[in-house]
Design an enzyme around this catalytic site. Structure first.
Site, PDB file in Angstrom:
ATOM      1  N   ARG A  11       0.852  -1.189   0.000  1.00  0.00           N
ATOM      2  CA  ARG A  11       0.000   0.000   0.000  1.00  0.00           C
ATOM      3  C   ARG A  11       0.886   1.237   0.000  1.00  0.00           C
ATOM      4  NH1 ARG A  11      -3.356  -0.435   5.221  1.00  0.00           N
ATOM      5  NH2 ARG A  11      -3.888   1.676   4.622  1.00  0.00           N
ATOM      6  N   SER A  13       0.548   4.035   1.856  1.00  0.00           N
ATOM      7  CA  SER A  13       0.631   4.849   3.077  1.00  0.00           C
ATOM      8  C   SER A  13       2.060   4.830   3.616  1.00  0.00           C
ATOM      9  CB  SER A  13      -0.338   4.323   4.139  1.00  0.00           C
ATOM     10  OG  SER A  13       0.158   3.122   4.694  1.00  0.00           O
ATOM     11  N   LYS A  81      -3.609  -7.805  10.848  1.00  0.00           N
ATOM     12  CA  LYS A  81      -4.969  -7.565  11.342  1.00  0.00           C
ATOM     13  C   LYS A  81      -5.924  -7.132  10.228  1.00  0.00           C
ATOM     14  CE  LYS A  81      -4.219  -2.884  12.954  1.00  0.00           C
ATOM     15  NZ  LYS A  81      -4.476  -1.767  13.597  1.00  0.00           N
ATOM     16  N   ASP A  82      -5.376  -6.733   9.055  1.00  0.00           N
ATOM     17  CA  ASP A  82      -6.236  -6.362   7.923  1.00  0.00           C
ATOM     18  C   ASP A  82      -6.683  -7.572   7.102  1.00  0.00           C
ATOM     19  OD1 ASP A  82      -5.949  -3.672   8.559  1.00  0.00           O
ATOM     20  OD2 ASP A  82      -4.313  -3.336   7.140  1.00  0.00           O
ATOM     21  N   THR A 125     -10.879   7.483  17.845  1.00  0.00           N
ATOM     22  CA  THR A 125     -10.478   6.176  17.349  1.00  0.00           C
ATOM     23  C   THR A 125     -11.467   5.734  16.276  1.00  0.00           C
ATOM     24  OG1 THR A 125     -10.205   3.826  17.833  1.00  0.00           O
ATOM     25  CG2 THR A 125     -11.693   5.040  19.272  1.00  0.00           C
ATOM     26  N   SER A 127     -11.976   2.579  15.709  1.00  0.00           N
ATOM     27  CA  SER A 127     -12.165   1.160  16.003  1.00  0.00           C
ATOM     28  C   SER A 127     -13.282   0.901  17.018  1.00  0.00           C
ATOM     29  CB  SER A 127     -10.841   0.605  16.553  1.00  0.00           C
ATOM     30  OG  SER A 127     -11.044  -0.537  17.332  1.00  0.00           O
ATOM     31  N   ARG A 129     -13.764  -1.816  18.491  1.00  0.00           N
ATOM     32  CA  ARG A 129     -13.120  -2.606  19.560  1.00  0.00           C
ATOM     33  C   ARG A 129     -12.550  -1.690  20.625  1.00  0.00           C
ATOM     34  NH1 ARG A 129      -7.878  -3.002  20.430  1.00  0.00           N
ATOM     35  NH2 ARG A 129      -7.369  -2.085  18.409  1.00  0.00           N
ATOM     36  N   ARG A 130     -11.840  -0.647  20.196  1.00  0.00           N
ATOM     37  CA  ARG A 130     -11.252   0.277  21.173  1.00  0.00           C
ATOM     38  C   ARG A 130     -12.348   1.055  21.901  1.00  0.00           C
ATOM     39  NH1 ARG A 130      -6.779   2.036  16.744  1.00  0.00           N
ATOM     40  NH2 ARG A 130      -5.108   0.616  17.354  1.00  0.00           N
ATOM     41  N   ARG A 151     -11.047   8.675  11.077  1.00  0.00           N
ATOM     42  CA  ARG A 151     -10.270   7.876  10.131  1.00  0.00           C
ATOM     43  C   ARG A 151      -9.056   8.679   9.711  1.00  0.00           C
ATOM     44  NH1 ARG A 151     -11.859   4.766   5.052  1.00  0.00           N
ATOM     45  NH2 ARG A 151      -9.716   4.147   5.447  1.00  0.00           N
ATOM     46  N   GLY A 152      -8.198   8.054   8.920  1.00  0.00           N
ATOM     47  CA  GLY A 152      -7.036   8.777   8.407  1.00  0.00           C
ATOM     48  C   GLY A 152      -5.744   8.117   8.811  1.00  0.00           C
ATOM     49  N   ASN A 153      -4.653   8.593   8.209  1.00  0.00           N
ATOM     50  CA  ASN A 153      -3.354   8.013   8.523  1.00  0.00           C
ATOM     51  C   ASN A 153      -2.837   8.549   9.854  1.00  0.00           C
ATOM     52  OD1 ASN A 153      -2.320  10.601   8.035  1.00  0.00           O
ATOM     53  ND2 ASN A 153      -1.827  10.148   5.912  1.00  0.00           N
ATOM     54  N   THR A 156      -2.748  12.379  10.178  1.00  0.00           N
ATOM     55  CA  THR A 156      -4.094  12.953  10.309  1.00  0.00           C
ATOM     56  C   THR A 156      -4.607  12.779  11.728  1.00  0.00           C
ATOM     57  OG1 THR A 156      -4.526  12.371   8.013  1.00  0.00           O
ATOM     58  CG2 THR A 156      -6.437  12.913   9.359  1.00  0.00           C
ATOM     59  N   ARG A 157      -4.440  11.561  12.254  1.00  0.00           N
ATOM     60  CA  ARG A 157      -4.991  11.271  13.586  1.00  0.00           C
ATOM     61  C   ARG A 157      -4.300  12.076  14.675  1.00  0.00           C
ATOM     62  NH1 ARG A 157      -7.392   5.223  13.506  1.00  0.00           N
ATOM     63  NH2 ARG A 157      -7.881   5.171  11.312  1.00  0.00           N
ATOM     64  N   CYS A 244     -12.808  -7.557  10.538  1.00  0.00           N
ATOM     65  CA  CYS A 244     -11.843  -6.738  11.282  1.00  0.00           C
ATOM     66  C   CYS A 244     -12.462  -5.424  11.757  1.00  0.00           C
ATOM     67  CB  CYS A 244     -10.581  -6.491  10.466  1.00  0.00           C
ATOM     68  SG  CYS A 244     -10.814  -5.413   9.065  1.00  0.00           S
TER      69      CYS A 244
END
Length: 319
Positions: A11, A13, A81-82, A125, A127, A129-130, A151-153, A156-157, A244
């Site tokens: 990818r 990123s 995890k993806d 987040t 997620s 899950r989180r 969302r974002g890389n 960004t976060r 996921c």
């Protein structure tokens, strides 16, 4: 005649390029062949929707796998995890290298730890899950927090915190380690507070199943303990019939007596995203010596979790 370079699909990123670059260097040393990175854009990279809405599982993986099957690249590196839990028969999961730190971490304003966040703190987040585990922890400890879907890389976060839009964000330690930004972490969240995603911190190296020589060469990168652990975690995820983007956390770790590894403990959690309900269980057994034994460990714990009401929590999706 020199052998042509091996083409590694990745990818685009910053994180994907960093982890693929590290694998490329290792594979080059092992095989004596040059390795070139081939950048591939995936649907998950271009879509601005939340992962739960675009289907979660596989959005970062499909384009890479298509390139592998189409012969455009020789092998690919994924964040484990993806990966969808079902492995396609025409692709080999050639190696699962030694795992990075699986924990989640906090990057908060003013260097705050999780315990120092003010009442009503806004934590970002993407997620479920989180969200589920953070909200459950807050409820159990009388804390008031608000989880905000983002969302974002990585840039960004972290930017949401630096600009003052959020008090903190939660990220994976492994990703920050791989891009050299672990120094920005203000708190490491214990796995007793937030169990990571199944396979978090681990990489998956995939190639065409028909390429026996490359499969064998890449297998040198495999770490058997990491593979056993993530196989058990992903088996739990599959048995809960979750993708996921589902609110499932799992971690298998090795319990050692001195230098001798004796047992593997598998912990699993599934929860409502608001933290109102959490099903959290663990099981301990001999370290799995085969793929089937690792799969069985995950399935057994999933069955116990389903019996305790996990099924009713699986349909939840983040906003």
């Amino acid at each position: 005649m020199t052998e042509r370079a091996l083409r590694l699909g990745t990818r685009r990123s910053k994180l994907a390029m960093a982890q693929s670059g590290q694998v490329a260097d290792t594979v080059s040393q092992l095989t004596g062949r040059r390795v070139e990175l081939v950048e591939i854009t995936t649907y998950g990279d271009t879509s601005r929707e939340h992962l739960a809405q675009i289907g979660g599982t596989g959005v970062f993986v499909t384009a890479l796998r298509d390139a592998l099957l189409g012969g455009e690249v020789d092998f690919a590196v994924h964040s484990l995890k993806d990966l969808p839990t079902a492995q396609p028969h025409d692709l080999a999961l050639a190696a699962v290298p030694l795992r990075e730190d699986p924990r989640d971490v906090l990057i908060a304003r003013d260097g705050m730890t999780f315990g120092e966040l003010p009442s009503g703190a806004r934590i970002g987040t993407g997620s479920p899950r989180r969200m589920a585990q953070l909200n459950a922890y807050a409820r159990n400890h009388g804390l008031a927090i608000e989880t905000v879907p983002i969302r974002g890389n990585i840039d960004t976060r972290i930017g949401f915190v630096r600009k003052g839009e959020l008090d903190a964000v939660i990220l994976a330690a492994a990703g920050l380690n791989r891009v050299g930004r672990i120094g920005e972490v203000t708190d490491f969240l214990p796995v007793d507070t937030v169990l990571p995603a199944p396979g978090q911190g681990a990489l998956a190296i995939e190639c065409a199943a028909s390429d026996a020589s490359l499969t064998a060469a890449l297998a040198e990168l495999d770490d058997p303990y990491t593979r056993a652990a993530v196989t058990a975690e992903r088996s739990l995820l599959a048995a809960l019939e979750a993708g996921c983007s589902a609110p499932v956390g799992a971690l298998a770790d090795l319990l050692a007596d001195g230098q001798i590894v004796k047992e593997m403990r598998l912990r699993g959690v599934v929860g409502a995203t608001d933290g109102s309900t959490l099903v959290q269980l663990s099981t301990t057994g001999p370290v799995p010596e085969t793929h089937d034994q690792a799969m069985a460990l995950g399935r057994e714990l999933a069955a116990e979790m389903l019996a305790k009401g996990a099924a009713g929590l699986m349909g939840e999706r983040a906003l």
